[in-house]
Design a protein around this motif. Structure first.
Motif, PDB file in Angstrom:
ATOM      1  N   CYS A 141     -12.815  -2.516   2.433  1.00 53.45           N
ATOM      2  CA  CYS A 141     -11.383  -3.351   1.968  1.00 53.45           C
ATOM      3  C   CYS A 141     -10.984  -4.242   2.928  1.00 53.45           C
ATOM      4  N   ARG A 142     -10.994  -3.552   4.343  1.00 54.34           N
ATOM      5  CA  ARG A 142     -10.264  -4.371   5.360  1.00 54.34           C
ATOM      6  C   ARG A 142     -11.241  -5.695   5.539  1.00 54.34           C
ATOM      7  N   SER A 165      -3.964  -5.159   2.685  1.00 55.78           N
ATOM      8  CA  SER A 165      -4.784  -3.906   3.066  1.00 55.78           C
ATOM      9  C   SER A 165      -4.702  -3.233   4.323  1.00 55.78           C
ATOM     10  N   CYS A 166      -4.522  -1.828   4.252  1.00 52.99           N
ATOM     11  CA  CYS A 166      -3.979  -1.244   5.516  1.00 52.99           C
ATOM     12  C   CYS A 166      -4.995  -1.106   6.566  1.00 52.99           C
ATOM     13  N   GLY A 167      -6.223  -1.396   6.272  1.00 42.12           N
ATOM     14  CA  GLY A 167      -7.434  -1.385   7.350  1.00 42.12           C
ATOM     15  C   GLY A 167      -7.981  -0.204   7.610  1.00 42.12           C
ATOM     16  N   LYS A 168      -7.631   0.803   6.992  1.00 41.16           N
ATOM     17  CA  LYS A 168      -8.352   2.162   7.297  1.00 41.16           C
ATOM     18  C   LYS A 168      -9.724   2.322   6.829  1.00 41.16           C
ATOM     19  N   CYS A 169     -10.205   1.353   5.843  1.00 45.57           N
ATOM     20  CA  CYS A 169     -11.516   1.709   5.451  1.00 45.57           C
ATOM     21  C   CYS A 169     -12.155   0.235   5.432  1.00 45.57           C
ATOM     22  N   PRO A 202      -3.066   5.412   2.937  1.00 46.57           N
ATOM     23  CA  PRO A 202      -3.731   6.466   1.970  1.00 46.57           C
ATOM     24  C   PRO A 202      -4.845   7.239   2.309  1.00 46.57           C
ATOM     25  N   VAL A 245       0.760  -1.237   0.117  1.00 50.50           N
ATOM     26  CA  VAL A 245       0.005  -0.260   0.009  1.00 50.50           C
ATOM     27  C   VAL A 245       0.998   1.347   0.141  1.00 50.50           C
ATOM     28  N   LEU A 272      -6.189  -0.003  -3.845  1.00 49.14           N
ATOM     29  CA  LEU A 272      -5.902  -1.030  -3.413  1.00 49.14           C
ATOM     30  C   LEU A 272      -7.131  -1.890  -3.201  1.00 49.14           C
ATOM     31  N   GLY A 273      -8.175  -1.374  -2.579  1.00 53.91           N
ATOM     32  CA  GLY A 273      -9.498  -1.844  -2.422  1.00 53.91           C
ATOM     33  C   GLY A 273     -10.081  -1.837  -3.796  1.00 53.91           C
ATOM     34  N   SER A 326     -14.222   1.296  -1.825  1.00 52.56           N
ATOM     35  CA  SER A 326     -13.092   1.408  -1.088  1.00 52.56           C
ATOM     36  C   SER A 326     -12.495   2.765  -1.236  1.00 52.56           C
ATOM     37  N   LEU A 327     -11.577   3.046  -0.311  1.00 59.34           N
ATOM     38  CA  LEU A 327     -10.978   4.474  -0.377  1.00 59.34           C
ATOM     39  C   LEU A 327      -9.690   4.619  -1.281  1.00 59.34           C
ATOM     40  N   CYS A 328      -9.101   3.558  -1.569  1.00 59.99           N
ATOM     41  CA  CYS A 328      -7.918   3.793  -2.288  1.00 59.99           C
ATOM     42  C   CYS A 328      -7.928   2.809  -3.382  1.00 59.99           C
TER      43      CYS A 328
HETATM   44  S1  SF4 Z   1      -8.897   0.628   0.179  1.00 54.97           S
HETATM   45 FE1  SF4 Z   1      -6.852   1.493   0.558  1.00 54.97          FE
HETATM   46  S2  SF4 Z   1      -7.376   2.907   2.456  1.00 54.97           S
HETATM   47 FE2  SF4 Z   1      -8.936   1.354   2.366  1.00 54.97          FE
HETATM   48  S3  SF4 Z   1      -8.294  -0.327   3.886  1.00 54.97           S
HETATM   49 FE3  SF4 Z   1      -7.895  -0.963   1.543  1.00 54.97          FE
HETATM   50  S4  SF4 Z   1      -5.623  -0.054   1.594  1.00 54.97           S
HETATM   51 FE4  SF4 Z   1      -6.373   0.740   3.360  1.00 54.97          FE
END
Ligand code: SF4
Ligand code: FMN
Ligand code: FES
Length: 546
Positions: free
Chosen positions: A461-462, A454-458, A302, A284, A503-504, A499-501
């Motif tokens: 995606c998480r 996944s960074c887990g922020k949203c 992100p 990420v 990746l998701g 998803s926010l970014c």
């Molecule tokens: S979509 Fe992006 S910001 Fe959201 S959890 Fe996945 S990696 Fe993190």
């Protein structure tokens, strides 16, 4: 340093070079197969044969045929040896006196080489990446001089815009437009960032460019700094790339010593320094806003865009962020002109692209090809096809991309054509799969990767990647029904859309593309609604941990 000094360095270096050069790859792939020992033995054998006045043994970067390394090439004899063992070295030097080599000779006329068009990798595998003088001898830093003394910043931006170059980091955003946005932003402090995070499984193009020709990237960044009005650049490289980092550090020191980076470059009013930032190896962190946070010393999460980095990036200053390969194209565009560059490739995808050709394919390695070449030409002609059996699919774009079935191998490789068939160019990973590959397992593999990264922020995606992975696992265990398959599709779209970014937003792509082209493989795994001796109904499955 002025132009006369630069030309003198080039001339001195050229006259110093011996008539014969023996190139031995010292990049990561070949090193893993003992190329440093090969290099050492080639040097000793040259001395032992008394050839040191005519023959120079040079440790070079990657020439691309990594699957057959270590590689040794004799220039200008145009002879290539593959899978060279340290004990073959003396016999290779012996060929210069009419002897016979014990190593296998490669075929430089094979389409793997002859179909390539090298712009970025033109000097990779031919230059000592640790010698700035070798880079200068082949015309290095001339484009920076030309930009500084023959062009205004606006003209440089215009030239990049007219070239049609699109970002090689995956998204394909027009590079000139991004440069123009940063250039017009107000403020004295702006930054240039080179994204060398490269976390996609199967991709090693950027690492190879950094290891093989680091000055090419530095020069591209400096030109960008001049064009957009930035005096400070950062290269973000993951810690798993120690050789790339080491060569970049050396290259920066050398460029500073010659006044090609730092204050008053080429005695002009332009200052540009470059620092390296080492990433801890999170996929990420390749996402631009996460990367910026990581450089700032924060956790690489992100954030929503806008504002885009071009407007408010590093320390809230306008920031130009481009991929390694994007920067590595810049010197050629400035040197040869935008018209020349725009004449290569397709209408909307200009220039060349480097791919890491891997998987079930005879010729593994890096290739640089003009945009518009078909997947079939790459896989069957250049790659030599699948060793046993037939191609089933080609995965492009890594975890954000998709699986293209063999029936679509005549698709041209460009941003829009790949997108139209449910995949994407991505950064350039190209994994070939044969008939033994289970496509649901492939989808599960990529989902497992995204779940872990996944960074887990949203939440979409998480939680979504975990759920998608679980659904695919249950499918593979033959515990899912038709209703579950519908749920799988719905969840894919939900994760993509909310998803926010990136990746998701792109994580479900490998699932969706395999569902689209290999539906029968999913269906073959489905069970009737009451699958466990009639004890569990479809309804109870729907409410279970799925
Ligand atoms: S979509 Fe992006 S910001 Fe959201 S959890 Fe996945 S990696 Fe993190
Ligand atoms: C999860 C994720 C990972 C990414 N990883 C990379 C990367 O490793 N290298 C890269 O150049 N771009 C990567 N990108 C794209 C960058 O965010 C950005 O668009 C790119 O660096 C811009 O450069 P370009 O315009 O030259 O392509 C990634 C994007 C996402 C969503
Ligand atoms: S690493 Fe040696 S040829 Fe690529």
């Amino acid at each position: 340093m002025d132009l006369a000094d630069l030309l003198e360095i080039a001339e001195t270096q050229r006259t110093k070079q011996k008539p014969t050069r023996v190139h031995c790859c010292t990049s990561t792939g070949c090193r893993a197969a003992r190329s440093l020992e090969v290099l050492h033995n080639l040097k000793s054998a040259t001395e032992a044969a008394g050839l040191q006045d005519q023959v120079e043994v040079v440790g070079v970067g990657c020439s691309g045929f990594c699957g057959r390394g270590p590689l040794v090439e004799i220039d200008p004899k145009n002879v290539l040896y593959e899978e060279v063992k340290p004990e073959d070295a003396a016999s290779i030097i012996d060929t210069l006196k009419g002897g016979t080599a014990t190593a296998t000779q490669g075929d430089l006329n094979h389409p793997f080489f002859s179909r390539q068009l090298k712009i970025v990798r033109q000097h990779s595998g031919k230059l000592d990446p640790e010698s700035i003088e070798e880079y200068i001898a082949v015309g290095g830093y001339r484009s920076l001089y030309k930009a500084l003394y023959e062009m205004s910043p606006a003209e440089v931006v215009e030239e990049i815009t007219k070239s049609g170059l699109r970002g090689r980091g995956g998204g394909g955003y027009p590079t000139g437009l991004k440069w123009a946005t940063v250039a017009k932003m107000p403020g004295d402090q702006k930054y240039v960032i080179c994204n060398g995070d490269e976390g996609d499984p199967g991709a090693f193009m950027d690492r190879s460019v950094l290891e093989s020709d680091p000055h090419l990237v530095l020069e591209g960044m400096a030109i960008a700094g001049y064009a957009v009005g930035a005096n400070h650049g950062f290269i973000y490289v993951r810690a798993e790339y120690p050789l790339a980092i080491q060569r970049l550090q050396k290259a920066i020191q050398q460029a500073k010593k010659y006044g090609l980076l730092g204050s008053q470059i080429f005695d002009s009013h332009f200052d540009f320094k470059v620092d390296i930032r080492i990433g801890a190896g999170a996929f990420v962190c390749g996402e631009e806003t996460a990367l910026i946070q990581s450089i700032e010393g924060g956790r690489g999460n992100p954030r929503t865009r806008p504002p885009y980095p071009a407007q408010s990036g590093l320390w809230e200053c306008p920031t130009l962020i481009n991929n390694v390969e994007s920067f590595a194209n810049i010197t050629a565009i400035i040197r040869e002109g935008s018209e020349w560059y725009a004449s290569i490739g397709t209408e909307k995808s200009k220039g060349t692209k480097i791919f890491a050709l891997t998987g079930k394919i005879r010729n593994n390695g890096l290739i640089e090809v003009p945009m518009g070449i078909t997947l079939r030409e790459i896989v069957e002609e250049m790659g030599g096809g699948v060793p046993d059996g037939e191609v089933k699919a080609v995965q492009t774009g890594g975890p954000s991309g998709g699986c293209i079935p063999a029936s679509l191998l005549d698709t041209p490789v460009d941003y829009d054509s790949l997108m139209a068939i449910g995949s994407m160019m991505g950064s350039g990973g190209m994994v070939v799969m044969d008939q033994t590959t289970n496509m649901v397992e492939v989808a599960q593999f990529y989902m497992e990767f995204c779940r872990g990264e996944s960074c887990g922020k949203c939440i979409p995606c998480r939680a979504g990647t975990v759920q998608l992975y679980g659904m695919l696992t249950r499918l593979l265990k033959k515990q899912a029904t038709q209703a579950d398959l519908e749920k799988l599709k719905d969840l894919c779209y939900m994760v993509k859309e909310t998803s926010l970014c990136g990746l998701g937003m792109s994580a479900p792509n490998p699932v969706l593309s395999t569902l689209r082209y290999f539906t029968e493989e999913y269906e073959a795994l489905l069970q009737p609604p009451a699958y466990l001796n009639g004890k569990v109904t479809a309804g109870s499955v729907e409410n279970s941990e799925l």
